[in-house]
Design a protein around this motif. Structure first.
Motif, PDB file in Angstrom:
ATOM      1  N   VAL A 188       1.066  -1.149   0.415  1.00  0.00           N
ATOM      2  CA  VAL A 188      -0.027   0.441  -0.284  1.00  0.00           C
ATOM      3  C   VAL A 188       0.533   1.423   0.176  1.00  0.00           C
ATOM      4  N   GLN A 189       0.902   2.183  -1.482  1.00  0.00           N
ATOM      5  CA  GLN A 189       1.355   3.593  -1.515  1.00  0.00           C
ATOM      6  C   GLN A 189       1.407   4.315  -0.602  1.00  0.00           C
ATOM      7  N   ALA A 190       2.218   5.640  -0.038  1.00  0.00           N
ATOM      8  CA  ALA A 190       1.616   6.455   0.592  1.00  0.00           C
ATOM      9  C   ALA A 190       1.756   7.193  -0.355  1.00  0.00           C
ATOM     10  N   PHE A 191       0.570   8.423   0.293  1.00  0.00           N
ATOM     11  CA  PHE A 191       0.031   9.662  -0.833  1.00  0.00           C
ATOM     12  C   PHE A 191       1.897  10.133  -1.304  1.00  0.00           C
ATOM     13  N   SER A 192       1.096  10.033  -2.583  1.00  0.00           N
ATOM     14  CA  SER A 192       2.203  11.201  -3.711  1.00  0.00           C
ATOM     15  C   SER A 192       2.003  12.154  -4.716  1.00  0.00           C
ATOM     16  N   LEU A 241      -3.098   3.120  -8.353  1.00  0.00           N
ATOM     17  CA  LEU A 241      -1.167   2.712  -7.667  1.00  0.00           C
ATOM     18  C   LEU A 241      -1.815   2.503  -5.683  1.00  0.00           C
ATOM     19  N   ASN A 242      -2.449   1.532  -5.829  1.00  0.00           N
ATOM     20  CA  ASN A 242      -2.768   1.170  -4.664  1.00  0.00           C
ATOM     21  C   ASN A 242      -2.689   2.097  -2.879  1.00  0.00           C
ATOM     22  N   MET A 243      -3.601   3.465  -3.460  1.00  0.00           N
ATOM     23  CA  MET A 243      -2.859   4.122  -2.631  1.00  0.00           C
ATOM     24  C   MET A 243      -4.400   4.255  -1.545  1.00  0.00           C
TER      25      MET A 243
END
Lengths: 494, 494
Positions: free
Chosen positions: B18-22, B169-171
């Protein structure tokens, strides 16, 4: 003469007897062939020969071809006359539908009758409120419903069948008959003026009488028509934004073309139906006491008429005034607006360019060229007072003069005898509020005597939903034409 | 909360990080997928989902199905909500198009944003003056032309793509997102009021904020909208003869419905565009000095606007008056007339039954019920003075109140931050002359905070020919929505 003589000899050699004139045989023939006549009308009505819609031009040309084929089949001397082109609003140049002419007989010792008719029609769509398909002839209670049934396909067919009946029974035609059938009548007989002028010393050279059956009776009693109104048809276009706008987003930012157009249209006519354009009434011939007396005698029941068109109250409460305003005073009708929203439902549009269509019926002694200037000046004057940023264009699209003749000449006497013979009554002498552009053209250009010999019913709904002709009028009308040809042959040369 | 936790665990177990917000990754994703986004818009525009035309109802229902399918494909919790039936003018009862709802996330610790949009469109025909096929998305110089492109299909897609980008993006979505997409907006959001009321304690129970992107900017600068006008849409029908008549045959015998209709329409509005219906202006809120100051600051170039709509002169010669009359004064527009002749060419008809369509934009503190009575009384009064034998019917078809909100609340502050982030400018604070019926309904029925976050250009031609959205607005708009969801997540609970 020579041709007829040869024919008679040839027929005699073939053992075909040339029968003497027998009105009873001819009317029997009509009665026996009425199903064929109805089928022929069905074929013609099925062709959407709408001359006002350019997308139907191929259908209209096909219609002219069907007329040509029919007349050729009857061994007439048939021509397809090219009448040139027209330029559309968008600049495109398209061919006008050919005019069909046909000649039956050229006996110099006989009178020559020219039958004029048209086979184009007004627009018709089921959505307009027709209860039957306008292009599928439908018989209900002796009435034949379909667009063009009465205006003018059945009358043209009745004339063709009248000539055909003589031929089929090997009876000599009592007069020479020429046909002139056009396809642009409903939009002002575009191109026909030029043809008539160019044919004055050719096709029209030996014509003695012109007969037009493009109108209707006034009641259930047969009639002869001795006058028609002309028509000046106008476009008034107001143009504002370069394209339609959103009434929410842009409403409040612009003077809308629709409100300008409605403002100027409202200056044309009073609430009680009077034309408000300065000068228009001045040219109208005085309404004489003699004329009033003629109108008083017309067999016209106001209540029957009122109820047939379904209004609560007519514009005038006595027969003389009502007939006068239908026949011999100008009237103005606003037909609609092109470019505005006209569909079902709710559309929140500010139309950018709107064109009103309206027309003014012409009567003696109005002059379309003068009316054009009066209307144009008036509308521009009213528009100028509004101080609008929009643009106004006024254009007269059709300008046709009225027509009026004398009912005491030999031709009308022949018409009266023919009506008497078929219907056992004297015909009514009536005028017609509608316009038959070519009547005035024939009069001015050929100088020939003209008669209007209608067979349509008073309630045929010309130009309206559910147009029809009755089987009775169609068949008895055919007999009337047969009789008329015979009566004309008895007119003595001056 | 539980569901998200489980999801994260499951994804972690599957080896999906799970990607962090970008924000940069998200905007890169949008840039890389813009061709897909344009193709999606092409598919949607190709569906003629015209809610004002009952013959297109199947297409409209198909459109709702396409929306449903798309949202289901994104693993939303999707429902097709039945909103009952409508009764047509001819008495037929037909089903209204379903409303699509979808839920993405139900984390109690997150704010919940409800995105409202519509996928029905205004009518459009090539003959109206479109230079491209209105239902075939066509790109010219970076603009995407097609009916519904800007109003409201691209904005709805941009919202969908915004959510999709996070997922792809898995965010983690920063807020819970709910969609409410309807298909009757262009005709007054028929059926939606009842749905909103019935769902107040269900679908709307956990909604914190409602966002609407069904409007446009005022200039090239991004904007937040804080008010819309309402709309009262009227039919005024004059009925005379039982069917259309012939202007030659019958002209002069009847008072024509068209002249009556034009007479009463002309009483609605002055030549300079003022509403003439007694009482209507009385309810309008005072135009305060404070308001004038706000309008003075709006970045609105009158000449650019004038030239974009192509009029010679605007109704007011200064920015403040012009904006005031587009945003906060009522206006009246006459859209067109049903039943009269509106085609090309010349038709000599007396239309028997004609229905004018006009509407009055509503502003605080007008009340549609009062306006309905004012208009009806006025028209009947004017009609009565004409002493016409025809019949007048006046009916209000749509009655929607205006909407106005406070631009200093936390929601608008989040909107301002989002705009700043994507466009590097402060948004303009504007009102909208058009009507978004549901805004007022949401406010009255749910009591939730509402924001209007437009992405359409000022020259998109909503409801007009050649409607478009620019590729720039569509893509940057998607980024704006992504940013907005993030900014809303930072709103502190009271």
């Amino acid at each position: 003469m020579k041709c007829v003589f040869v024919c008679v000899v040839v027929l005699a050699m073939l053992g075909v007897r040339v029968q003497a004139f027998s009105f009873n045989d001819l009317t029997d023939y009509v009665d026996k062939h009425q199903e064929e006549y109805v089928e022929a009308l069905r074929d013609w009505v099925s062709i959407e020969s709408d001359s006002s819609d350019i997308t139907k031009r191929a259908e209209l040309q096909r219609m002219m071809g069907v007329v040509e084929e029919k007349l050729r089949g009857m061994k007439g001397n048939v021509s397809m006359m090219d009448i040139g082109t027209e330029t559309l609003e968008d600049g495109r140049v398209v061919a006008l539908p050919s005019v069909v002419t046909a000649v039956f007989g050229d006996d110099e010792n006989k009178h020559t009758v020219c039958v004029y008719g048209h086979v184009d029609v007004q627009p018709a769509r089921r959505e307009d409120g027709w209860t039957t398909d306008p292009y599928n002839l439908t018989e209900i209670n002796g009435n034949l419903y379909g667009r063009g049934a009465s205006d003018n396909k059945a009358p043209v067919l009745a004339w063709i069948h009248a000539v055909e009946a003589y031929t089929a029974l090997n009876m000599e035609l009592p007069v020479n008959v020429k046909f002139l059938i056009e396809g642009m009548e409903e939009t002002g007989s575009n191109g026909l003026d030029v043809l008539v002028e160019s044919q004055r010393d050719a096709f029209f050279f030996d014509v003695d009488y012109i007969v037009i059956s493009d109108c209707g009776w006034q009641s259930t009693r047969p009639a002869l028509t001795y006058g028609t109104r002309g028509n000046c048809y106008f476009y008034a276009q107001v143009e504002g934004p370069k394209q339609d706008l959103h009434s929410g987003v842009d409403g409040g930012a612009v003077i809308e073309p629709m409100s300008d157009l409605i403002g100027i249209l409202n200056s044309l006519i009073s609430a009680s139906g009077q034309i408000l354009i300065p000068g228009v009434a001045d040219a109208v011939a005085d309404f004489t006491e003699e004329e009033k007396k003629i109108y008083e005698k017309v067999d016209f029941d106001m209540e029957t008429y009122r109820s047939s068109i379904g209004v609560e109250r007519l514009m005038y409460d006595n027969k003389v005034d009502l007939l006068a305003h239908m026949w011999r005073f100008p009237t103005i009708s606003i037909h609609g607006i092109e470019g505005a929203f006209c569909g079902f439902g709710t559309k929140t549009v500010i139309p950018a360019k709107v064109t009103a269509k309206f027309s003014i019926r012409q009567v003696p002694n109005m002059n379309p060229a003068v009316v054009e200037k009066q209307v144009t000046d008036h509308l521009h004057g009213v528009f100028q007072q509004r101080k609008s940023p929009n643009k106004l264009k006024v254009k007269m699209i059709i300008g046709v003069k009225p027509w009026l003749t004398d009912t005491k000449n030999a031709l009308y006497e022949a018409g009266k005898r023919a009506v008497k013979k078929v219907f056992s009554v004297e015909p009514e002498l009536i005028r017609e509020g509608g316009t038959i552009p070519i009547a005035r053209t024939f009069q001015d250009m050929t100088g020939k005597d003209i008669i209007m010999l209608p067979i349509g019913g008073f309630d045929d709904g010309l130009h309206s939903q559910n147009e029809k002709i009755s089987r009775y009028n169609y068949m008895e009308g055919t007999k009337l034409f047969i009789s008329f040809l015979h009566e004309v042959s008895h007119i003595k040369n001056n």
